[in-house]
Design a protein around this motif. Sequence first.
Motif, PDB file in Angstrom:
ATOM      1  N   SER A 130      -7.939  -7.189 -11.068  1.00 43.58           N
ATOM      2  CA  SER A 130      -8.856  -7.175  -9.924  1.00 43.58           C
ATOM      3  C   SER A 130      -8.075  -6.699  -8.714  1.00 43.58           C
ATOM      4  O   SER A 130      -7.058  -7.311  -8.339  1.00 43.58           O
ATOM      5  N   ILE A 131      -8.513  -5.604  -8.137  1.00 47.92           N
ATOM      6  CA  ILE A 131      -7.785  -4.952  -7.050  1.00 47.92           C
ATOM      7  C   ILE A 131      -8.546  -5.180  -5.751  1.00 47.92           C
ATOM      8  O   ILE A 131      -9.753  -4.923  -5.663  1.00 47.92           O
ATOM      9  N   PHE A 132      -7.811  -5.662  -4.712  1.00 47.89           N
ATOM     10  CA  PHE A 132      -8.394  -5.916  -3.395  1.00 47.89           C
ATOM     11  C   PHE A 132      -7.708  -5.023  -2.377  1.00 47.89           C
ATOM     12  O   PHE A 132      -6.480  -4.986  -2.296  1.00 47.89           O
ATOM     13  N   LYS A 133      -8.513  -4.293  -1.583  1.00 53.46           N
ATOM     14  CA  LYS A 133      -7.981  -3.366  -0.581  1.00 53.46           C
ATOM     15  C   LYS A 133      -8.312  -3.882   0.820  1.00 53.46           C
ATOM     16  O   LYS A 133      -9.367  -4.497   1.033  1.00 53.46           O
ATOM     17  N   PRO A 134      -7.467  -3.569   1.780  1.00 49.68           N
ATOM     18  CA  PRO A 134      -7.767  -3.989   3.157  1.00 49.68           C
ATOM     19  C   PRO A 134      -8.886  -3.166   3.779  1.00 49.68           C
ATOM     20  O   PRO A 134      -9.620  -3.645   4.639  1.00 49.68           O
ATOM     21  N   LYS A 188      -7.354   4.812   4.489  1.00 47.90           N
ATOM     22  CA  LYS A 188      -7.923   6.037   5.064  1.00 47.90           C
ATOM     23  C   LYS A 188      -7.535   6.192   6.534  1.00 47.90           C
ATOM     24  O   LYS A 188      -7.368   7.314   7.048  1.00 47.90           O
ATOM     25  N   ALA A 189      -7.347   5.060   7.212  1.00 46.24           N
ATOM     26  CA  ALA A 189      -7.033   5.097   8.643  1.00 46.24           C
ATOM     27  C   ALA A 189      -5.572   5.450   8.913  1.00 46.24           C
ATOM     28  O   ALA A 189      -5.223   5.862  10.021  1.00 46.24           O
ATOM     29  N   ALA A 190      -4.717   5.280   7.896  1.00 43.46           N
ATOM     30  CA  ALA A 190      -3.278   5.554   8.090  1.00 43.46           C
ATOM     31  C   ALA A 190      -3.024   7.053   8.013  1.00 43.46           C
ATOM     32  O   ALA A 190      -3.526   7.736   7.123  1.00 43.46           O
ATOM     33  N   HIS A 191      -2.198   7.571   8.975  1.00 42.90           N
ATOM     34  CA  HIS A 191      -1.911   9.001   9.036  1.00 42.90           C
ATOM     35  C   HIS A 191      -0.425   9.289   8.859  1.00 42.90           C
ATOM     36  O   HIS A 191       0.042  10.374   9.215  1.00 42.90           O
ATOM     37  N   GLU A 192       0.318   8.302   8.328  1.00 37.23           N
ATOM     38  CA  GLU A 192       1.744   8.484   8.083  1.00 37.23           C
ATOM     39  C   GLU A 192       2.055   7.930   6.689  1.00 37.23           C
ATOM     40  O   GLU A 192       1.529   6.901   6.277  1.00 37.23           O
ATOM     41  N   THR A 193       2.958   8.649   5.966  1.00 35.06           N
ATOM     42  CA  THR A 193       3.274   8.258   4.597  1.00 35.06           C
ATOM     43  C   THR A 193       3.985   6.914   4.507  1.00 35.06           C
ATOM     44  O   THR A 193       3.989   6.289   3.442  1.00 35.06           O
TER      45      THR A 193
END
Length: 466
Positions: free
Chosen positions: A392-396, A440-445
């Motif tokens: 079960s995978i939970f994402k922020p 999706k909101a992050a723009h840096e690796t």
Amino acid sequence: MKKLKLFHRLLIFSLIGIIFIPVNLKSQARSYSQPLTRILFVFDASFSMYGTWQSGIKMDIAKKLFANFLDSLKNINNLEIGLRCFGHQYNILPNRNCQDTKLEVAIGKPSVCVPLMKNTIDRIVPKGTTPIAFTLEKCGDDFPTDGKTTRNIIILITDGIEECGGDPCAVSLALQSKGIVLKPFVLGIGTVDYSSLNCIGKVYNVAEEATFNNILNIVVSQAMNSTTAQVNLLDIAGKPAETDVTMTFYDQQNGVIRYNYMHTMNNRGIPDTIVLDPLSTYKLVLHTIPQVVKENITIIPGKHNIIAVDAPQGYLNLQVSGINNYQRLQCIVRKKDLMETMNMQDFGKIEKYIVGKYDIEILTLPRIYMSDIDVGQNKTTLIQIPQAGMVSIFKPSEGTGQLFLEEKNKLVWISNLTSSQLNENIVLQPGNYRIIFRTKAAHETIYTVERKFKIESGGAITVKLY
């Protein structure tokens, strides 16, 4: 003369009796119904019919015998007849007319057509040449196209062979390939060598006057009646022990489906009897896995035919150890070393296959590949895979993620995560896994998230990507 009339009456009653005998297939769910048969008689009225037969001029004898025979058809059900003549409109000299053919009596009910045909035969006079190929070509337009299910048959009565350079063999084949007619019959009068006409259809050499009506009766009986057969599905030992397979009989010439039967063993434990039209050549397709095909099957009229086909089979049983966590788990089955999909088999089911070697691809995550799976005669090959687990995978938040299997110090891609879902449940085979994720909101690796986890059989684990 009285003996000849008595003989003729007996033949008539025999023919009518054959036609009306009901076919009772006790092991079939339905009885066989006789389709409408349309017979087009093609009568040679070329100049050569002035030649002598045994007791006189061929034309006079043929007219008399044919007219007497037609009377026997008047009251036969499921039959329509017509008449086309050739060589009777134009004189052979000074120039032969190779288009000398005409539909004299259109196909219809015998009660109507017999008197018309007798009158036509009585008045025609031999004049011209023998354009058999052109005549056969024209015959294709003589059969009504009224949408009825019919058996269209040509009976050619001639004393000669093609005289106009045409190819009657090619024309006959074209008519059969287009499904216009079944294989024609040829009645060759006298002692001419008719071997060149064998390619048209079934040839009968009527060398003697006394056999003319007898042969016509045989031909019409074959044209009107189907015959019986049985299909022996042979196991690896050559015994007719296989059964429970759908059989499709195609017309070999035009590919039209003629019959579908479910192969059945009767009460005596032998292949049940089926009914086939003896005028066609067949391609038989057994809907086994994979299909088995037997081509160019010919049926002998008036005889119980045996059709033997090699179809040894065994079983493939697909199972999951323990509890099956899959809603529907399927397996792609292929012939060994071939990529063509033969079957999609569900786990928890047993399927029959032709004896041989197979490769399978089980649609788990990750995929399971097995090769050289042996299916033996009457044996059940068991394929069993481990019970799966669940993560079960939970994402922020929404984002991009991929799931990998750790295998020999390499990451093997398994699937992409669904970007729009914050919570995912995935059924996986036992093993070590990693998830690589970025919101999706992050723009840096540097905001890449990596999580390792292990799946065990029957286990469940939660992975949080924050």
